[in-house]
Design an enzyme around this catalytic site. Structure first.
Site, PDB file in Angstrom:
ATOM      1  N   ARG A  15      -5.686   9.014   2.401  1.00  0.00           N
ATOM      2  CA  ARG A  15      -6.767   8.660   3.327  1.00  0.00           C
ATOM      3  C   ARG A  15      -6.698   7.864   4.346  1.00  0.00           C
ATOM      4  O   ARG A  15      -6.996   8.916   5.925  1.00  0.00           O
ATOM      5  CB  ARG A  15      -7.085   7.033   2.511  1.00  0.00           C
ATOM      6  CG  ARG A  15      -8.810   6.273   2.538  1.00  0.00           C
ATOM      7  CD  ARG A  15      -8.632   5.439   3.599  1.00  0.00           C
ATOM      8  NE  ARG A  15      -8.152   4.721   3.799  1.00  0.00           N
ATOM      9  CZ  ARG A  15      -7.459   3.671   4.544  1.00  0.00           C
ATOM     10  NH1 ARG A  15      -7.942   3.894   6.093  1.00  0.00           N
ATOM     11  NH2 ARG A  15      -6.682   2.668   4.333  1.00  0.00           N
ATOM     12  N   ASP A  16      -5.830   6.623   4.796  1.00  0.00           N
ATOM     13  CA  ASP A  16      -5.723   6.639   5.798  1.00  0.00           C
ATOM     14  C   ASP A  16      -5.468   8.037   7.364  1.00  0.00           C
ATOM     15  O   ASP A  16      -5.244   7.847   8.102  1.00  0.00           O
ATOM     16  CB  ASP A  16      -3.824   5.361   6.114  1.00  0.00           C
ATOM     17  CG  ASP A  16      -4.743   4.778   7.437  1.00  0.00           C
ATOM     18  OD1 ASP A  16      -4.825   5.107   8.512  1.00  0.00           O
ATOM     19  OD2 ASP A  16      -4.176   3.517   7.660  1.00  0.00           O
ATOM     20  N   HIS A 207       0.912  -3.458   5.524  1.00  0.00           N
ATOM     21  CA  HIS A 207       0.346  -2.174   5.859  1.00  0.00           C
ATOM     22  C   HIS A 207       0.616  -2.128   7.158  1.00  0.00           C
ATOM     23  O   HIS A 207      -0.059  -3.287   8.299  1.00  0.00           O
ATOM     24  CB  HIS A 207      -0.835  -1.909   5.591  1.00  0.00           C
ATOM     25  CG  HIS A 207      -1.721  -0.620   5.705  1.00  0.00           C
ATOM     26  ND1 HIS A 207      -1.702  -0.290   5.017  1.00  0.00           N
ATOM     27  CD2 HIS A 207      -2.289  -0.664   7.203  1.00  0.00           C
ATOM     28  CE1 HIS A 207      -3.067   1.250   5.664  1.00  0.00           C
ATOM     29  NE2 HIS A 207      -2.879   1.009   7.555  1.00  0.00           N
ATOM     30  N   HIS A 209       0.623   0.133  10.864  1.00  0.00           N
ATOM     31  CA  HIS A 209       0.835   1.393  12.442  1.00  0.00           C
ATOM     32  C   HIS A 209       1.765   1.197  13.057  1.00  0.00           C
ATOM     33  O   HIS A 209       2.308   0.126  13.467  1.00  0.00           O
ATOM     34  CB  HIS A 209      -0.155   1.394  12.384  1.00  0.00           C
ATOM     35  CG  HIS A 209      -1.622   1.595  11.920  1.00  0.00           C
ATOM     36  ND1 HIS A 209      -2.172   3.013  11.245  1.00  0.00           N
ATOM     37  CD2 HIS A 209      -1.969   1.350  10.324  1.00  0.00           C
ATOM     38  CE1 HIS A 209      -2.779   3.112  10.804  1.00  0.00           C
ATOM     39  NE2 HIS A 209      -3.311   2.006  10.163  1.00  0.00           N
ATOM     40  N   CYS A 240      -6.844   4.167  12.708  1.00  0.00           N
ATOM     41  CA  CYS A 240      -8.188   3.662  12.328  1.00  0.00           C
ATOM     42  C   CYS A 240      -9.064   4.856  14.033  1.00  0.00           C
ATOM     43  O   CYS A 240      -8.578   4.483  15.166  1.00  0.00           O
ATOM     44  CB  CYS A 240      -7.917   2.395  12.691  1.00  0.00           C
ATOM     45  SG  CYS A 240      -9.695   1.888  13.004  1.00  0.00           S
ATOM     46  N   ASN A 249       0.120   5.149  10.255  1.00  0.00           N
ATOM     47  CA  ASN A 249       0.566   4.357   9.875  1.00  0.00           C
ATOM     48  C   ASN A 249       2.441   4.667   9.918  1.00  0.00           C
ATOM     49  O   ASN A 249       2.727   5.929   9.490  1.00  0.00           O
ATOM     50  CB  ASN A 249       1.276   4.341   8.104  1.00  0.00           C
ATOM     51  CG  ASN A 249      -0.812   3.615   7.226  1.00  0.00           C
ATOM     52  OD1 ASN A 249      -1.221   4.151   7.904  1.00  0.00           O
ATOM     53  ND2 ASN A 249       0.263   2.157   7.481  1.00  0.00           N
TER      54      ASN A 249
HETATM   55 ZN    ZN Z   1      -4.790   1.947   8.375  1.00  0.00          ZN
END
Ligand code: ZN
Length: 303
Positions: A15-16, A207, A209, A240, A249
């Site tokens: 996803r990310d 979470h 980054h 993002c 991340n």
């Molecule tokens: Zn993220």
């Protein structure tokens, strides 16, 4: 140093990691990655998101991924959801766990989903009711609790108001997401300690980054504060689309490697993970942000 004996990692690469990549992977490539992650030992995976395919084309086949993977037992496959339409898609494809998101930064929330944090929070209740009625589990995340490119430092009371809003609608699994990579270890330690003390009923995820190289130090600071759940992303891909200079991340293999070297159990096979990360680089046609892929394991150097 006070460290846990084991931690739980959620792989967010699908996803990310992928959402911002210009090269769209095929559904079968994504399935291969998901199956590889499960085989490597991940018990929690963020499989995708239910967003508008026009806004995030890479996530358009999240429904399809669930249809293929729904029968797998013992692995939590969660997805990020922005609105009611997303909850409906999750229900229809058999997804059993969703994650809602709001940013503690007004500027970021507007850029991300075109709503103020207050409007997003107000919509929680309806979405959560619909999800729960259909047997889904619901968790929440808070972006930018450690600071934002829009407003700078975020008052902790703004973050706590969102925590309370989540608790009011029955969500007690909450992720603190440093999407801009601005958190520092001391700040992370202090916020993790105070949040756990004030809201002991919450299951926390962190979470980070690695935009400014502080993600690993922040994981260490979180562990010192008693946190044991972390998101990581294969190969360090991601970021993002609305954050200036965003990077991914912290890479899964870097985190698993550090935990292995410190004797902290993750349940994940680092060799399989390294192989998988190489495959992902090949699929995307570019290098990610992973120390271990470049330098190899310390263990191999010492043997
Ligand atoms: Zn993220």
């Amino acid at each position: 140093m006070k460290l846990p004996s084991k931690v739980r990692l959620c792989e967010v690469g699908l996803r990310d990691g992928l959402q911002n990549e210009p090269k769209i992977l095929t559904t079968s490539e994504k399935l291969k990655l998901a199956e590889g992650l499960i085989d490597a030992g991940f018990k929690v995976i963020e499989l995708g998101s239910f967003m508008s395919p026009a806004a995030v084309p890479q996530m358009a086949d999240t429904d399809e991924l669930y249809r293929h993977l729904n029968n797998i037992k013992g692995v939590e496959l969660r997805a990020l959801v922005a609105n009611r339409k997303g909850v409906e898609r999750a229900i229809n494809c058999g997804c059993r766990k969703i994650k809602l998101n709001v940013s503690a930064s007004k500027g970021h929330n507007l850029a991300n989903i075109n709503k103020t944090p207050e409007e997003t929070v107000a919509a929680f209740s309806e979405n959560v009711d619909l999800a729960l009625k259909n047997g889904l589990e619901v968790s929440g995340s808070i972006s930018m609790p450690f600071g934002s490119p829009w407003e700078g430092l975020i008052p902790i009371k703004d973050v706590e108001e969102i925590v309370q809003a989540y608790l009011r609608v029955g969500i007690n699994e909450i992720s603190l997401s440093d999407a801009a990579g601005v958190a520092t270890p001391r700040q992370v330690y202090d916020i993790c300690c105070s949040m756990q003390e004030k809201y002991p009923e919450v299951k926390w995820w962190l979470h980070f980054h690695n935009t400014r190289g502080m993600a690993m130090a922040n994981i260490l600071a979180s562990m010192e504060a008693g946190i044991t759940n972390f998101d990581t992303s294969l190969g360090g891909f991601g970021g993002c689309p609305f954050v200036p200079g965003a990077t991914g991340n912290i890479s899964s293999e870097d985190v698993v490697h550090m935990m292995d070297e410190m004797g902290i159990e993750t349940g994940i096979d680092i060799q399989k993970l390294i192989e998988l990360s190489r495959n992902l680089q090949a699929m995307l046609g570019r290098e990610g942000d992973s120390y271990i892929l470049k330098a190899g394991r310390t263990k191999d150097l010492f043997n």
